[in-house]
Design a protein around this motif. Structure first.
Motif, PDB file in Angstrom:
ATOM      1  N   HIS A   1     124.809  14.691 -34.065  1.00 21.34           N
ATOM      2  CA  HIS A   1     125.621  14.379 -35.242  1.00 21.34           C
ATOM      3  C   HIS A   1     125.168  15.185 -36.461  1.00 21.34           C
ATOM      4  N   ARG A   2     123.842  15.300 -36.641  1.00 23.54           N
ATOM      5  CA  ARG A   2     123.325  16.027 -37.814  1.00 23.54           C
ATOM      6  C   ARG A   2     122.792  17.408 -37.454  1.00 23.54           C
ATOM      7  N   ARG A   3     122.887  17.778 -36.170  1.00 23.37           N
ATOM      8  CA  ARG A   3     122.443  19.081 -35.664  1.00 23.37           C
ATOM      9  C   ARG A   3     120.932  19.277 -35.724  1.00 23.37           C
ATOM     10  N   LYS A   4     120.180  18.201 -35.815  1.00 24.97           N
ATOM     11  CA  LYS A   4     118.714  18.279 -35.769  1.00 24.97           C
ATOM     12  C   LYS A   4     118.148  16.885 -35.506  1.00 24.97           C
TER      13      LYS A   4
ATOM     14  N   SER B   1     115.691  13.875 -36.391  1.00 21.39           N
ATOM     15  CA  SER B   1     115.001  13.283 -37.535  1.00 21.39           C
ATOM     16  C   SER B   1     113.825  12.439 -37.048  1.00 21.39           C
TER      17      SER B   1
ATOM     18  N   ASP C   1     114.938   8.956 -35.904  1.00 25.09           N
ATOM     19  CA  ASP C   1     115.871   8.752 -34.796  1.00 25.09           C
ATOM     20  C   ASP C   1     115.295   7.803 -33.744  1.00 25.09           C
TER      21      ASP C   1
END
Length: 396
Positions: free
Chosen positions: A280-283, A285, A288
């Motif tokens: 969703h955020r391309r990385k 966290s 997560d």
């Protein structure tokens, strides 16, 4: 039963060690008998445990070798020796305390008689130290929760909602601290972490597709759950299987399939949520794993039980300790504590508490814990517990 410990002196006045520990036998005959028979008792208990260990080593290494077999056999021998030493330390020291003080002194004769034997854990291999400390901590958590008489604790342990909510929070904490430590602790999920070999642009870090990554984790947990359940049934049903080998096939009908489903869904949800958030955020966290741990904890409602809850508490504490050890590694106190072996300290303290619980709170102990203490001590622990209960009933 807890009243026994409060009125110990009155109950045991004039009572000999034979009355409680070995009725009908002298101390000498009893100890020699225990030294011989507890060898097979410990072998009987740890054979299924070692078979499970061998399967997991072969599964993780994707091959079987003489080195793997030798490691498993060595660890098996160490587990048998450790259990044998604890059991016979209790038998010898219980009688020694009586003859030394001319009475069964307080409840310490029950609680601390096994202390010399438990100290052997400091010379055991790392796997034996870790597996024994985890197991005894789970026994402690379950026994403590079941034996508390406070109305609030009684209500909480009987509520599926409260249990699931507590497990979700613990699961979230496991994810939070596991994400921030280098050490890898056994648990049913692993946070997404980038390694030096990850040169691709996949935001989730894993090399396969998300679908395969999720399914592989679920398959692994399903396999582990089935093996774990089968090993548990083998331990409890070993005498029946020896008498009638056909009983082995009936074990599959009594496996806790809801527990296996919980492990499978728990891991699948964790991987699904972490992949979704990363894509969703391309990385990835740092939070997560915390979010995924919280959401996947909902699966606990499928099969709430004290053993899994205790395992979660153990994993949470281990990850918190790893975080503290890595962050404050230069402190002398942390260095000293790590050299002393935290898992071995836990084993020594709680193994002796287990003896106390077997005498005073047998109703609060898990069937697995009762089986462990009784089989490994050749029913010495059950005999002592029953004699103590009879003494209490006769006195009152």
């Amino acid at each position: 039963m807890s009243a026994i410990s409060k009125h110990w002196d009155q109950l045991t006045a004039g009572v000999e060690c034979s009355t409680l520990a070995h009725p009908g036998k002298t101390c000498h005959d009893h100890i020699l008998f225990q030294l011989r028979t507890t060898v097979w008792g410990n072998m009987q208990f740890f054979i299924p445990v070692s078979i499970l260990r061998l399967f997991l080593l072969v599964y993780s290494r994707k091959s079987i070798s003489w080195q793997t077999l030798r490691q498993t056999l060595f660890e098996f021998g160490c587990m048998v020796l450790n259990g044998w030493a604890v059991s016979n330390s209790w038998s010898v020291c219980f009688c020694a305390f009586y003859h030394g003080f001319q009475r069964v002194i307080n409840n310490y004769s029950v609680s601390l008689a096994a202390l010399p034997g438990t100290l052997l854990i400091f010379w055991m291999p790392h796997y034996v130290q870790m597996s024994h400390s985890r197991g005894i901590f789970n026994v402690f958590v379950e026994c403590w929760l079941k034996s508390r008489e406070h109305p609030l604790i009684q209500w909480a342990r009987e509520s599926r909602t409260i249990g699931t909510g507590a497990f979700m929070l613990i699961s979230a904490l496991i994810g939070f601290f596991a994400q921030r430590t280098k050490a890898v602790e056994f648990w049913f999920f692993a946070p997404l972490k980038k390694t030096n070999n990850d040169q691709h642009n996949n935001p989730c870090y894993h090399r396969s597709t998300c679908q395969n990554y999720i399914l592989d984790g679920m398959k692994t947990c399903f396999t582990f759950g089935m093996i774990l359940e089968l090993a548990r049934k083998l331990i409890s049903s070993a005498p029946k299987i020896r008498q009638n080998p056909a009983t082995f096939f009936r074990l599959f009908a009594r496996i806790r399939y809801k527990f296996v489903a919980f492990l499978t869904l728990y891991n699948g949800l964790f991987r699904l949520v972490t992949c979704f958030l990363a894509r969703h955020r391309r990385k990835v966290s740092d939070y997560d794993s915390t979010i995924a741990g919280l959401i996947s904890g909902l699966a606990y409602s499928l099969s709430p039980n004290f053993n899994v809850f205790g395992l979660a508490v153990t994993a949470m504490i281990q990850n918190i300790w790893n975080f503290i050890s890595e962050k404050y590694a230069r402190l002398d106190g942390i260095k000293w504590f790590n050299r002393l072996s935290f898992s071995s300290i836990v084993w020594v303290i709680l193994a002796n508490y287990n003896m106390y619980s077997r005498a005073y709170y047998p109703y609060a102990m898990s069937k697995y814990a009762l089986k462990f203490t009784d089989v490994c001590s050749n029913s010495q622990s059950r005999t002592a517990s029953e004699c103590l209960a009879k003494l209490f009933l006769v006195t009152n």
